[in-house]
Scaffold this active site. Structure first.
Site, short mmCIF file in Angstrom:
data_model
loop_
_atom_site.label_atom_id
_atom_site.label_comp_id
_atom_site.label_asym_id
_atom_site.label_seq_id
_atom_site.Cartn_x
_atom_site.Cartn_y
_atom_site.Cartn_z
N CYS A 176 -138.58 14.21 47.35
CA CYS A 176 -139.08 14.60 48.67
C CYS A 176 -140.40 15.35 48.54
CB CYS A 176 -138.05 15.46 49.40
SG CYS A 176 -136.48 14.62 49.71
N CYS A 178 -135.37 18.85 46.71
CA CYS A 178 -135.42 17.48 46.21
C CYS A 178 -136.81 17.19 45.61
CB CYS A 178 -135.12 16.52 47.35
SG CYS A 178 -135.27 14.77 46.88
#
Length: 298
Positions: free
Chosen positions: A20, A17
């Site tokens: 993230c 991600c």
């Protein structure tokens, strides 16, 4: 230490991600201040723990939660480090709606969702094992999963049938026979009622037909009477008056009689005269004709 023993702030993330990865450094700084804030800070990889992502119904990454006394609230602030610290120190989490009811991670619904996510994660790992480790084509892996799904569905259907047969209690033979005997008269009664209703309908239709025929005959008779009356009226209007006929016959009296005699006896026409003179004139004419024949001779 469990996050349910004191306030905690878990994070759900995935290694692939991008968001993230951008917030990873801020989250590490925030985790170092966990002891100062008296909270437990941790993070969960949804790839390695798909059951937890299903239990918290994580649909976007990264996802931050606040937990206190077993009640979870989702943090949706703009930042991570400073905003999340203020969220905890100023107790802003109290104004956030907690995950309760069917959304609670401890509910039966979320437990079932966690099981589904766990199964999907295992299937994904198995697919990677087939395609990456063993080098099997992807379409062969898909066919394998389709066949496994069909076989599993058939097996579960067989299990449900066996369970239903085990829990199904058949009626005793006497009760079933008694039920059939009681049902037969009811069916016969219903059939009789239907038959009676059909007969009543047929009788009513026949009566209606008879009434319509009688009405048609009466109409025809009325029409015949009207036609006869019209014909009588036409004859009365076309016939001459009685008085005129008599006057004509009286005026033409002797002449009409003479014409009739002439038509019947053309050789010996005898004039016809009215009243008492009629006989004398006829005798005289006959005598004269006889004398003329006698003079001429044979």
């Amino acid at each position: 230490m469990s996050i349910q023993e004191r306030p905690g702030a878990p994070q759900s993330y995935a290694p692939w991600c991008p968001s993230c990865q951008q917030t990873d450094s801020e989250w590490e700084t925030f985790a170092k201040n966990g002891e100062v804030l008296q909270i437990s800070v941790g993070k969960v990889d949804v790839i390695q723990e798909p059951g937890l992502s299903g239990r918290f119904f994580v649909t976007t990454l990264p996802a931050f939660f606040h937990a206190k006394d077993g009640i979870f609230r989702r943090y949706r602030g703009p930042g991570v480090y400073e905003d999340l610290q203020n969220y905890i120190l100023e107790k802003k989490w109290q104004s956030v709606e907690p995950l309760t009811g069917w959304k609670s991670p401890a509910s039966l619904t979320m437990s079932g969702m966690a099981g589904l996510f766990s199964i999907s994660g295992k299937i994904w790992h198995l697919h990677n094992y087939f395609t990456v480790t063993l080098g099997i084509p992807a379409w062969c892996s898909y066919i394998f999963f389709v066949m496994a799904t069909l076989i599993f569905g058939l097996f579960m259907g067989l299990v449900l049938v066996v369970i239903s047969e085990c829990f199904y209690i058949p009626l005793p033979r006497r009760l079933s026979e008694h039920a059939e005997q009681t049902q037969r008269p009811e069916d016969a009664h219903k059939a009789e009622q239907l038959q009676d209703a059909e007969e009543e309908k047929e009788d009513s239709n026949e009566e209606e037909n008879k009434d319509s025929l009688v009405d048609d005959d009466e109409e025809k008779e009325d029409l015949g009477d009207e036609e006869e009356a019209e014909e009588d009226e036409e004859e009365d209007s076309s016939a001459p008056p009685v008085g005129e006929g008599r006057n004509d016959t009286q005026g033409q009296g002797p002449l009409r009689e003479v014409q009739q005699v002439g038509e019947l006896e053309p050789e010996e026409q005898v004039p016809v005269w009215p009243s008492s003179i009629h006989a004398e004139v006829a005798e005289d004419t006959l005598r004269q004709r006889k004398n003329q024949h006698a003079d001429k001779g044979p």
